[in-house]
Design a protein around this motif. Sequence first.
Motif, mmCIF file in Angstrom:
data_model
loop_
_atom_site.group_PDB
_atom_site.id
_atom_site.type_symbol
_atom_site.label_atom_id
_atom_site.label_comp_id
_atom_site.label_asym_id
_atom_site.label_seq_id
_atom_site.Cartn_x
_atom_site.Cartn_y
_atom_site.Cartn_z
ATOM 1 N N ARG A 1 0.983 4.190 -2.395
ATOM 2 C CA ARG A 1 0.193 4.259 -1.159
ATOM 3 C C ARG A 1 1.022 4.846 -0.012
ATOM 4 O O ARG A 1 0.545 5.715 0.727
ATOM 5 C CB ARG A 1 -0.318 2.865 -0.788
ATOM 6 C CG ARG A 1 -1.209 2.913 0.430
ATOM 7 C CD ARG A 1 -1.979 1.645 0.628
ATOM 8 N NE ARG A 1 -3.016 1.906 1.621
ATOM 9 C CZ ARG A 1 -3.394 1.017 2.518
ATOM 10 N NH1 ARG A 1 -2.853 -0.193 2.541
ATOM 11 N NH2 ARG A 1 -4.317 1.327 3.392
ATOM 12 N N LEU A 2 2.250 4.355 0.155
ATOM 13 C CA LEU A 2 3.105 4.874 1.222
ATOM 14 C C LEU A 2 3.346 6.363 1.024
ATOM 15 O O LEU A 2 3.287 7.148 1.974
ATOM 16 C CB LEU A 2 4.433 4.105 1.258
ATOM 17 C CG LEU A 2 5.367 4.466 2.412
ATOM 18 C CD1 LEU A 2 4.734 4.148 3.763
ATOM 19 C CD2 LEU A 2 6.693 3.725 2.259
ATOM 20 N N TRP A 3 3.602 6.774 -0.212
ATOM 21 C CA TRP A 3 3.846 8.180 -0.515
ATOM 22 C C TRP A 3 2.616 9.028 -0.203
ATOM 23 O O TRP A 3 2.698 10.005 0.542
ATOM 24 C CB TRP A 3 4.243 8.343 -1.984
ATOM 25 C CG TRP A 3 4.414 9.768 -2.381
ATOM 26 C CD1 TRP A 3 3.607 10.496 -3.198
ATOM 27 C CD2 TRP A 3 5.459 10.662 -1.960
ATOM 28 N NE1 TRP A 3 4.081 11.780 -3.308
ATOM 29 C CE2 TRP A 3 5.207 11.905 -2.568
ATOM 30 C CE3 TRP A 3 6.557 10.526 -1.129
ATOM 31 C CZ2 TRP A 3 6.041 13.004 -2.355
ATOM 32 C CZ3 TRP A 3 7.385 11.620 -0.929
ATOM 33 C CH2 TRP A 3 7.114 12.841 -1.543
ATOM 34 N N CYS A 4 1.478 8.633 -0.740
ATOM 35 C CA CYS A 4 0.263 9.441 -0.599
ATOM 36 C C CYS A 4 -0.248 9.515 0.833
ATOM 37 O O CYS A 4 -0.695 10.565 1.283
ATOM 38 C CB CYS A 4 -0.847 8.899 -1.502
ATOM 39 S SG CYS A 4 -0.518 9.152 -3.257
ATOM 40 N N GLU A 5 -0.167 8.398 1.550
ATOM 41 C CA GLU A 5 -0.806 8.336 2.862
ATOM 42 C C GLU A 5 0.131 8.592 4.042
ATOM 43 O O GLU A 5 -0.332 8.902 5.131
ATOM 44 C CB GLU A 5 -1.509 6.986 3.030
ATOM 45 C CG GLU A 5 -2.635 6.808 2.007
ATOM 46 C CD GLU A 5 -3.416 5.534 2.177
ATOM 47 O OE1 GLU A 5 -3.620 5.099 3.325
ATOM 48 O OE2 GLU A 5 -3.841 4.964 1.148
ATOM 49 N N VAL A 6 1.443 8.473 3.824
ATOM 50 C CA VAL A 6 2.358 8.595 4.963
ATOM 51 C C VAL A 6 3.469 9.630 4.752
ATOM 52 O O VAL A 6 3.747 10.433 5.643
ATOM 53 C CB VAL A 6 2.993 7.217 5.313
ATOM 54 C CG1 VAL A 6 3.953 7.334 6.488
ATOM 55 C CG2 VAL A 6 1.906 6.185 5.610
ATOM 56 N N LEU A 7 4.120 9.629 3.593
ATOM 57 C CA LEU A 7 5.363 10.393 3.447
ATOM 58 C C LEU A 7 5.256 11.737 2.727
ATOM 59 O O LEU A 7 6.122 12.593 2.902
ATOM 60 C CB LEU A 7 6.415 9.537 2.714
ATOM 61 C CG LEU A 7 6.812 8.237 3.415
ATOM 62 C CD1 LEU A 7 7.779 7.457 2.542
ATOM 63 C CD2 LEU A 7 7.401 8.508 4.786
ATOM 64 N N SER A 8 4.233 11.945 1.914
ATOM 65 C CA SER A 8 4.170 13.176 1.117
ATOM 66 C C SER A 8 3.819 14.403 1.946
ATOM 67 O O SER A 8 3.292 14.294 3.061
ATOM 68 C CB SER A 8 3.146 13.015 -0.012
ATOM 69 O OG SER A 8 1.839 12.942 0.523
ATOM 70 N N LYS A 9 4.110 15.548 1.400
ATOM 71 C CA LYS A 9 3.701 16.852 1.954
ATOM 72 C C LYS A 9 4.044 17.037 3.427
ATOM 73 O O LYS A 9 3.273 17.619 4.183
ATOM 74 C CB LYS A 9 2.203 17.069 1.724
ATOM 75 C CG LYS A 9 1.832 17.085 0.259
ATOM 76 C CD LYS A 9 0.354 17.292 0.053
ATOM 77 C CE LYS A 9 0.035 17.247 -1.427
ATOM 78 N NZ LYS A 9 -1.099 16.430 -1.749
ATOM 79 N N MET B 1 0.647 -2.621 1.916
ATOM 80 C CA MET B 1 -0.719 -2.780 1.410
ATOM 81 C C MET B 1 -1.685 -3.332 2.465
ATOM 82 O O MET B 1 -2.858 -2.988 2.468
ATOM 83 C CB MET B 1 -0.729 -3.681 0.169
ATOM 84 C CG MET B 1 0.023 -3.095 -1.017
ATOM 85 S SD MET B 1 -0.464 -1.404 -1.488
ATOM 86 C CE MET B 1 -2.089 -1.687 -2.176
ATOM 87 N N LYS B 2 -1.186 -4.187 3.373
ATOM 88 C CA LYS B 2 -2.094 -4.863 4.305
ATOM 89 C C LYS B 2 -2.022 -4.364 5.737
ATOM 90 O O LYS B 2 -2.895 -4.685 6.543
ATOM 91 C CB LYS B 2 -1.827 -6.372 4.288
ATOM 92 C CG LYS B 2 -2.162 -6.999 2.951
ATOM 93 C CD LYS B 2 -1.980 -8.493 2.976
ATOM 94 C CE LYS B 2 -2.400 -9.087 1.635
ATOM 95 N NZ LYS B 2 -2.108 -10.518 1.565
ATOM 96 N N ASP B 3 -0.975 -3.607 6.078
ATOM 97 C CA ASP B 3 -0.813 -3.172 7.475
ATOM 98 C C ASP B 3 -0.183 -1.779 7.544
ATOM 99 O O ASP B 3 0.788 -1.558 8.256
ATOM 100 C CB ASP B 3 0.049 -4.201 8.218
ATOM 101 C CG ASP B 3 -0.092 -4.083 9.734
ATOM 102 O OD1 ASP B 3 -0.958 -3.315 10.203
ATOM 103 O OD2 ASP B 3 0.681 -4.753 10.446
ATOM 104 N N LEU B 4 -0.757 -0.854 6.805
ATOM 105 C CA LEU B 4 -0.190 0.490 6.705
ATOM 106 C C LEU B 4 -0.115 1.188 8.063
ATOM 107 O O LEU B 4 0.831 1.935 8.317
ATOM 108 C CB LEU B 4 -0.966 1.346 5.703
ATOM 109 C CG LEU B 4 -0.309 2.683 5.354
ATOM 110 C CD1 LEU B 4 1.035 2.463 4.661
ATOM 111 C CD2 LEU B 4 -1.219 3.523 4.488
ATOM 112 N N ALA B 5 -1.068 0.929 8.931
ATOM 113 C CA ALA B 5 -1.061 1.588 10.249
ATOM 114 C C ALA B 5 0.220 1.240 11.014
ATOM 115 O O ALA B 5 0.858 2.118 11.605
ATOM 116 C CB ALA B 5 -2.292 1.197 11.057
ATOM 117 N N ASN B 6 0.625 -0.027 10.996
ATOM 118 C CA ASN B 6 1.851 -0.420 11.685
ATOM 119 C C ASN B 6 3.092 0.101 10.973
ATOM 120 O O ASN B 6 4.074 0.460 11.624
ATOM 121 C CB ASN B 6 1.936 -1.940 11.855
ATOM 122 C CG ASN B 6 1.261 -2.393 13.136
ATOM 123 O OD1 ASN B 6 1.222 -1.661 14.126
ATOM 124 N ND2 ASN B 6 0.699 -3.582 13.109
#
Length: 121
Positions: free
Chosen positions: A28-36, A102-107
């Motif tokens: 999740r961290l990779w796909c939504e925040v760190l990749s590309k 998993m529960k607070d990705l925005a922060n």
Amino acid sequence: MPSNSHYNKGLKTLAKSLRAESTKAEVRLWCEVLSKGKTGYTFLRQRPIDNYIADFMCKELKLIIEVDGYSHNFKVDEDGERDKNLARLGYTILRLSDEEVMKDLANVERAIHAWIKKSQM
């Protein structure tokens, strides 16, 4: 590979298998925040550094991001030693829990971006 990256070719096979077995939080961290280049920087997954494998590493920022699952509750001393050794090589380590991702990705995302912005000052 430049010598200052501390890349450990001997851990390449293990790193590859860890990429294939990533936790849900790491994916999740990779796909939504760190990749590309979503942060404006290139992060690599499961990168062998010295005698360790970093969950995520940005060479340019000398930043390592670790996503710790439940098992890390029992590895406090080991993780502390690892962090000290990586810090001696010039890296900053940000530790996140699976639960935070998993529960607070925005922060989590805000914290990573804030660290990046602060490092540029």
